[in-house]
Write a protein that holds these residues in place. Structure first.
Motif, PDB file in Angstrom:
ATOM      1  N   ARG A 180       0.829  -1.215   0.000  1.00 11.55           N
ATOM      2  CA  ARG A 180       0.000   0.000   0.000  1.00 11.55           C
ATOM      3  C   ARG A 180       0.861   1.262   0.000  1.00 11.55           C
ATOM      4  O   ARG A 180       0.561   2.236  -0.699  1.00 11.55           O
ATOM      5  N   TRP A 187      -0.380  -2.606  -5.195  1.00 22.45           N
ATOM      6  CA  TRP A 187      -1.465  -2.647  -4.213  1.00 22.45           C
ATOM      7  C   TRP A 187      -2.829  -2.613  -4.923  1.00 22.45           C
ATOM      8  O   TRP A 187      -3.756  -3.340  -4.553  1.00 22.45           O
ATOM      9  N   ASN A 191      -5.732  -5.647  -4.984  1.00 24.66           N
ATOM     10  CA  ASN A 191      -7.121  -5.446  -4.571  1.00 24.66           C
ATOM     11  C   ASN A 191      -8.136  -5.817  -5.640  1.00 24.66           C
ATOM     12  O   ASN A 191      -9.346  -5.669  -5.414  1.00 24.66           O
ATOM     13  N   HIS A 195     -11.128 -12.108  -1.855  1.00 27.36           N
ATOM     14  CA  HIS A 195     -10.703 -12.352  -0.468  1.00 27.36           C
ATOM     15  C   HIS A 195     -11.749 -13.132   0.329  1.00 27.36           C
ATOM     16  O   HIS A 195     -11.430 -13.733   1.351  1.00 27.36           O
ATOM     17  N   THR A 232      -8.344  -4.340   6.860  1.00 24.33           N
ATOM     18  CA  THR A 232      -7.265  -4.439   5.874  1.00 24.33           C
ATOM     19  C   THR A 232      -6.448  -5.702   6.093  1.00 24.33           C
ATOM     20  O   THR A 232      -6.091  -6.401   5.138  1.00 24.33           O
ATOM     21  N   THR A 235      -8.435  -8.727   5.055  1.00 22.30           N
ATOM     22  CA  THR A 235      -8.538  -8.766   3.596  1.00 22.30           C
ATOM     23  C   THR A 235      -7.257  -9.311   2.982  1.00 22.30           C
ATOM     24  O   THR A 235      -7.302 -10.151   2.065  1.00 22.30           O
ATOM     25  N   CYS A 236      -6.116  -8.890   3.495  1.00 24.12           N
ATOM     26  CA  CYS A 236      -4.841  -9.375   2.962  1.00 24.12           C
ATOM     27  C   CYS A 236      -4.620 -10.846   3.312  1.00 24.12           C
ATOM     28  O   CYS A 236      -4.040 -11.598   2.513  1.00 24.12           O
TER      29      CYS A 236
END
Length: 570
Positions: A180, A187, A191, A195, A232, A235-236
């Motif tokens: 990010r 990044w 996205n 996920h 975040t 999600t990662c």
């Protein structure tokens, strides 16, 4: 990975896309005049002349691909062949956005990713690395190391190289998060990947594990609560869990994220194979294993082809978070292989199979209650899968025990297992029996050593047995892992190691003529050429492709044998 929670992408039911990235244009992009010459690389751009095609190449080369990315509401984005792709075509090559340790891993160096003995730890953050050079490797020094220095030295507690440590679970998601600030373009690409947070959050055990081993570690232990919010991080974690591809060779076993490759849909009988090059680049190479027609979906597989339907679907649901409904999964017999079938205990000829293998989710607790029915028309027996699963577990443990220790040679122990279970408890093509066969073909190769013309004739029986096992494996692989798949290539090479010495012995004993021997050599050369084509991918991914080089040598040997016998026949 391109999938939904309830469907996969298969050629059988191609969706009608709602949008198309890479629309065809019949206007020349240089002069905007009508054009009738199509780019042979991607079949998506037209030109009025070769001059304008060459002129436009500097703009087009980045998007000139043998596939187009399409999208619909069912599957999301997916890849479709832009032209007919012959068997063996390189579909794409791609560098990873991120590489790092797998979720469950033995201690690895965070610089070069090799297994470590835990004798050397990073002087700054405490995690095991190989040496000072790896400590300063940008993979580590410019990623997690500065953050790990901010909190407790958890890495210094990793001292047992034979034990998995939960601290590694945070490394690869953290490397994703760092994109990010370090590389906004990467990044943004990250996205675009799935996920599945909504579904994963319902898996209490998994979600809690992530909360403790990754989220808490990053935000509290390493004091990054202000920098990284919980959503975040989750999600990662999802990006890694859902989309990662294994990178495995020699002393390295890690994972990588490849956004373009992840757009391929899953199919338990895919039309491509993929592999990654050695480090530090870890480039992904995808190649067609079967011919793909223009407009067909390009697919890959995330599971071992020689696993039962129940185990494949359970693995996919538990690790990729979708249920597979491909034709193989929907067919109780798995294209006539009976790879999941178990012997009926009430009749002499029937085998037990479910009538609808995909009627419930792959990870449902109700799986044990599903009835499996006898395939014999004269038998009405049915058994709940839970009872069959218990039998399978016992058989598997007995095979594992026989493989590791017991009375007699390893080969004799494994052969006893085949004799005990094949056709009596399990179908001869059951996944566990095929696994035994694979192990035996390797064991027979190790057992045979020396000049076959000098060995005792009882070795002939062993070679014939190895040939028989290879042919049975190939019969199944041709149905569930067909084309230019590596398992087929390896098995064909194993077949060669039996067939050549058999032919030599038969020739020396006068059992076949010189002409018969030459005919056999030509037959072997034909499938060795296929083996060479399959293993050519090895040459692209490793510096010393051992098996591929062995095949080269084998082909040379066959030509020498043929010439020698032809000279004798003159």
């Amino acid at each position: 990975m391109n999938s939904t929670l309830t469907a996969n992408n298969h050629l059988e039911s191609q969706p009608t896309p709602s949008s198309d990235e890479g629309e065809k244009s019949e206007k020349c992009p240089v002069c905007q005049e009508n054009a009738d010459k199509i780019c042979s690389g991607c079949s998506s751009v037209f030109y009025c002349s070769t001059i304008h095609q060459k002129e436009h190449w500097k703009n087009h080369k980045e998007s000139c691909r043998p596939y187009v990315i399409k999208k619909n509401e069912v599957y999301g984005r997916y890849l479709v062949a832009a032209r007919d792709l012959p068997q063996g075509t390189i579909v794409l090559t791609e560098s990873p956005l991120v590489v790092g340790p797998k979720r469950t891993t033995y201690p690895v160096c965070l610089g070069c990713h090799q297994r470590v003995d835990c004798s050397y730890h990073c002087s700054k953050c405490g995690f095991p690395v190989c040496n000072e050079s790896c400590e300063n490797n940008p993979n580590h020094s410019e990623n997690e190391c500065p953050i790990f220095q901010k909190g407790h030295s958890i890495g210094s507690r990793i001292t047992d190289p034979t034990s998995c440590h939960p601290a590694y679970e945070a490394v690869t998601p953290l490397r994703c998060i760092l994109l990010r600030s370090r590389d906004p373009a990467k990044w943004a690409r990250l996205n675009t990947m799935e996920h599945h947070n909504e579904y994963r959050s319902t898996l209490t055990t998994l979600w809690n594990r992530n909360e403790v081993n990754t989220l808490k570690l990053i935000r509290e232990w390493y004091k990054m609560k202000d920098e990284y919010d919980a959503e975040t991080i989750h999600t990662c974690i999802g990006f890694v869990d859902v989309n990662c591809f294994e990178i495995k060779y020699q002393n390295i076993e890690i994972c990588g994220l490849y956004p373009e490759t992840s757009l391929m849909g899953h199919d338990c009988v895919p039309n491509t194979v993929h592999a990654t090059t050695t480090g530090p680049s870890f480039r992904m190479i995808v190649r067609t294993s079967l011919p793909i027609r223009k407009g067909e979906i390009i697919s890959t597989s995330y599971v071992d082809a020689l696993k039962t339907t129940t185990r494949r679907r359970k693995f996919l649901k538990n690790t990729k978070y979708f249920d597979c409904f491909c034709p193989r999964c929907k067919d109780p017999t798995e294209f006539g292989t009976f790879l999941s079938a178990m012997k009926c205990g009430q009749c002499s000829s029937g085998y037990l199979l479910p009538k609808n293998p995909v009627e419930i989710s792959g990870s449902s607790p109700d799986l044990d209650q599903v009835l499996w029915y006898c395939t014999s028309s004269s038998c009405s027996n049915s058994v709940k899968y839970g009872k069959l699963a218990s039998i399978l577990n016992k058989v598997e443990k007995e095979i594992e025990s026989a493989d590791s220790c017991g009375v007699g040679s390893r080969i004799s122990r494994l052969e006893r297992m085949l004799k005990k279970f094949s056709g009596k408890v399990l179908h001869p093509n059951h996944a566990l029996m095929l696994g035994l066969m694979k192990t035996l073909t390797r064991a027979y190769l190790n057992e045979w050593n020396g000049n076959e013309l000098e060995i005792k004739m009882e070795m002939m029986e062993m070679l014939q047995r190895k040939k028989e096992l290879c042919l049975q494996l190939l019969h199944v692989l041709d149905l569930v892992d067909p084309g230019l798949s590596r398992p087929r290539g390896v098995t064909l090479y194993q077949l060669f190691t039996a067939e050549l010495p058999i032919a030599r012995i038969q020739l020396s004993q006068g059992e076949i003529t010189g002409d018969d021997f030459i005919a056999k050599v030509d037959e072997i050369l034909e499938y060795l050429t296929t083996t060479k084509t399959i293993l050519d991918l090895d040459r692209l991914i490793v510096d010393y492709p051992t098996l591929a080089l062995s095949v080269d040598k084998a082909i040379d040997t066959m030509y020498e044998e043929k010439s020698r016998v032809q000279e004798l026949l003159k």
